[in-house]
Design a protein around this motif. Sequence first.
Motif, mmCIF file in Angstrom:
data_model
loop_
_atom_site.group_PDB
_atom_site.id
_atom_site.type_symbol
_atom_site.label_atom_id
_atom_site.label_comp_id
_atom_site.label_asym_id
_atom_site.label_seq_id
_atom_site.Cartn_x
_atom_site.Cartn_y
_atom_site.Cartn_z
ATOM 1 N N LYS A 44 -16.979 -16.679 -2.863
ATOM 2 C CA LYS A 44 -15.969 -16.324 -4.053
ATOM 3 C C LYS A 44 -14.483 -16.150 -3.349
ATOM 4 C CE LYS A 44 -19.458 -13.815 -6.698
ATOM 5 N NZ LYS A 44 -19.826 -12.230 -6.970
ATOM 6 N N ALA A 45 -14.155 -15.951 -2.340
ATOM 7 C CA ALA A 45 -13.052 -15.709 -1.726
ATOM 8 C C ALA A 45 -12.532 -17.322 -1.530
ATOM 9 C CB ALA A 45 -12.975 -14.932 -0.225
ATOM 10 N N LEU A 46 -13.037 -18.082 -0.836
ATOM 11 C CA LEU A 46 -12.843 -19.324 -0.384
ATOM 12 C C LEU A 46 -12.768 -20.504 -1.698
ATOM 13 C CD1 LEU A 46 -14.868 -19.554 2.748
ATOM 14 C CD2 LEU A 46 -12.466 -19.648 2.560
ATOM 15 N N GLN A 47 -13.559 -20.549 -2.783
ATOM 16 C CA GLN A 47 -13.436 -21.369 -3.386
ATOM 17 C C GLN A 47 -12.360 -21.184 -4.673
ATOM 18 O OE1 GLN A 47 -17.110 -21.455 -5.907
ATOM 19 N NE2 GLN A 47 -16.813 -19.581 -7.016
ATOM 20 N N VAL A 48 -11.335 -20.158 -4.544
ATOM 21 C CA VAL A 48 -10.276 -19.944 -5.430
ATOM 22 C C VAL A 48 -9.312 -20.909 -5.206
ATOM 23 C CG1 VAL A 48 -11.029 -17.671 -6.196
ATOM 24 C CG2 VAL A 48 -9.416 -18.284 -4.240
ATOM 25 N N ASP A 49 -9.369 -21.273 -4.108
ATOM 26 C CA ASP A 49 -8.114 -22.113 -3.370
ATOM 27 C C ASP A 49 -8.604 -23.773 -3.830
ATOM 28 O OD1 ASP A 49 -6.584 -20.203 -2.310
ATOM 29 O OD2 ASP A 49 -7.433 -20.285 -0.318
ATOM 30 N N LYS A 50 -7.851 -24.315 -4.433
ATOM 31 C CA LYS A 50 -8.059 -25.633 -4.960
ATOM 32 C C LYS A 50 -7.480 -26.499 -4.032
ATOM 33 C CE LYS A 50 -9.779 -24.131 -8.669
ATOM 34 N NZ LYS A 50 -11.196 -23.807 -8.504
ATOM 35 N N GLU A 51 -8.189 -27.841 -3.931
ATOM 36 C CA GLU A 51 -7.665 -29.002 -2.831
ATOM 37 C C GLU A 51 -6.524 -29.347 -3.387
ATOM 38 O OE1 GLU A 51 -8.429 -30.000 -0.001
ATOM 39 O OE2 GLU A 51 -9.876 -28.683 0.128
ATOM 40 N N LEU A 52 -5.383 -29.388 -2.590
ATOM 41 C CA LEU A 52 -4.062 -29.909 -3.019
ATOM 42 C C LEU A 52 -4.133 -31.388 -3.279
ATOM 43 C CD1 LEU A 52 -1.775 -27.623 -0.758
ATOM 44 C CD2 LEU A 52 -2.669 -27.335 -3.053
ATOM 45 N N SER A 53 -4.940 -32.217 -2.519
ATOM 46 C CA SER A 53 -4.762 -33.629 -2.611
ATOM 47 C C SER A 53 -5.862 -34.190 -3.581
ATOM 48 C CB SER A 53 -4.974 -34.300 -1.100
ATOM 49 O OG SER A 53 -5.048 -35.742 -1.378
ATOM 50 N N SER A 59 -17.248 -29.266 -2.499
ATOM 51 C CA SER A 59 -17.920 -28.498 -3.165
ATOM 52 C C SER A 59 -18.562 -27.163 -2.620
ATOM 53 C CB SER A 59 -19.179 -29.073 -4.059
ATOM 54 O OG SER A 59 -19.902 -29.740 -3.129
ATOM 55 N N PHE A 60 -18.838 -26.069 -3.108
ATOM 56 C CA PHE A 60 -19.181 -25.118 -2.649
ATOM 57 C C PHE A 60 -20.746 -24.582 -3.218
ATOM 58 C CE2 PHE A 60 -15.080 -24.469 -2.027
ATOM 59 C CZ PHE A 60 -14.610 -23.836 -0.667
ATOM 60 N N ILE A 81 -20.605 -26.227 2.313
ATOM 61 C CA ILE A 81 -19.321 -26.868 1.898
ATOM 62 C C ILE A 81 -19.390 -28.105 2.377
ATOM 63 C CG2 ILE A 81 -16.732 -26.717 1.977
ATOM 64 C CD1 ILE A 81 -18.413 -23.937 3.784
ATOM 65 N N VAL A 82 -19.256 -29.279 1.254
ATOM 66 C CA VAL A 82 -19.440 -30.532 1.358
ATOM 67 C C VAL A 82 -17.833 -31.163 0.931
ATOM 68 C CG1 VAL A 82 -20.412 -32.606 0.321
ATOM 69 C CG2 VAL A 82 -21.900 -30.388 0.542
ATOM 70 N N TYR A 83 -17.655 -31.717 1.897
ATOM 71 C CA TYR A 83 -16.173 -32.353 1.743
ATOM 72 C C TYR A 83 -16.273 -34.013 1.736
ATOM 73 C CZ TYR A 83 -13.029 -28.759 2.697
ATOM 74 O OH TYR A 83 -11.858 -27.513 2.424
ATOM 75 N N LYS A 84 -15.469 -34.320 0.768
ATOM 76 C CA LYS A 84 -15.410 -35.925 0.445
ATOM 77 C C LYS A 84 -14.097 -36.527 0.667
ATOM 78 C CE LYS A 84 -20.155 -36.625 -1.255
ATOM 79 N NZ LYS A 84 -20.922 -37.609 -2.139
ATOM 80 N N ALA A 85 -13.888 -37.570 1.363
ATOM 81 C CA ALA A 85 -12.288 -37.789 1.255
ATOM 82 C C ALA A 85 -12.419 -39.428 1.162
ATOM 83 C CB ALA A 85 -11.723 -37.161 2.587
ATOM 84 N N THR A 86 -11.001 -39.687 1.217
ATOM 85 C CA THR A 86 -11.010 -41.459 0.922
ATOM 86 C C THR A 86 -10.778 -41.849 2.583
ATOM 87 O OG1 THR A 86 -8.491 -40.986 0.651
ATOM 88 C CG2 THR A 86 -10.134 -41.477 -1.169
ATOM 89 N N SER A 97 -7.709 -27.083 7.397
ATOM 90 C CA SER A 97 -7.130 -26.286 6.593
ATOM 91 C C SER A 97 -8.332 -25.382 6.336
ATOM 92 C CB SER A 97 -6.427 -26.736 5.290
ATOM 93 O OG SER A 97 -5.983 -25.709 4.298
ATOM 94 N N PHE A 98 -9.357 -25.838 5.896
ATOM 95 C CA PHE A 98 -10.490 -24.997 5.468
ATOM 96 C C PHE A 98 -10.906 -24.048 6.404
ATOM 97 C CE2 PHE A 98 -15.098 -24.194 5.684
ATOM 98 C CZ PHE A 98 -15.238 -23.304 4.592
ATOM 99 N N MET A 99 -10.975 -24.387 7.760
ATOM 100 C CA MET A 99 -11.329 -23.651 8.873
ATOM 101 C C MET A 99 -10.516 -22.409 9.146
ATOM 102 S SD MET A 99 -14.315 -24.485 9.914
ATOM 103 C CE MET A 99 -15.613 -25.814 10.114
ATOM 104 N N ASP A 100 -9.286 -22.593 8.937
ATOM 105 C CA ASP A 100 -8.201 -21.535 8.811
ATOM 106 C C ASP A 100 -8.550 -20.385 7.853
ATOM 107 O OD1 ASP A 100 -6.725 -22.718 11.103
ATOM 108 O OD2 ASP A 100 -5.371 -23.475 9.730
ATOM 109 N N SER A 101 -8.746 -21.049 6.593
ATOM 110 C CA SER A 101 -9.162 -19.800 5.550
ATOM 111 C C SER A 101 -10.575 -19.352 5.913
ATOM 112 C CB SER A 101 -9.129 -20.725 4.242
ATOM 113 O OG SER A 101 -8.168 -21.246 3.987
ATOM 114 N N LEU A 102 -11.568 -19.892 6.399
ATOM 115 C CA LEU A 102 -12.679 -19.321 6.678
ATOM 116 C C LEU A 102 -12.514 -18.399 7.607
ATOM 117 C CD1 LEU A 102 -15.906 -19.368 6.469
ATOM 118 C CD2 LEU A 102 -16.009 -20.947 8.231
#
Length: 124
Positions: A44-53, A59-60, A81-86, A97-102
């Motif tokens: 709940k604490a981590l999913q409130v921050d949306k990806e900026l790009s 997905s959590f 947490i599953v990350y996908k990027a181009t 960035s996520f690791m800093d928040s975690l």
Amino acid sequence: MSTALTYEFTPDGTNKEYYNDPFHCAMTIDVPFPTPRLASVALKALQVDKELSPLVKRSFSVAPPSEGATNGKAGENVLRIVYKATTTRMLRVAVNSFMDSLNLVLEVMQELDTDALVTDDAPA
């Protein structure tokens, strides 16, 4: 506490199916917690921050520990947490960035939650 990482990278130009999905760089991060409640609080604490790009998706979920887990506790106490990027660069930037928040969430849990994280130097 350990963190499991899974990478899915394919070298450029080796697989045409690989390029059908623009989000072809992916990473799964599993973060085990002592209790299902703590995993849910972190979610709940981590999913409130949306990806900026728009070049990154994430997905959590909270999942049960894998069969190889040694803590033997039942319940859903693994934050996945599953990350996908181009591109791999965008994936790296988003995960850093996520690791800093975690890290911040874990530090707050350790300081403020009575049963959050038991460390060797803290009384049990």
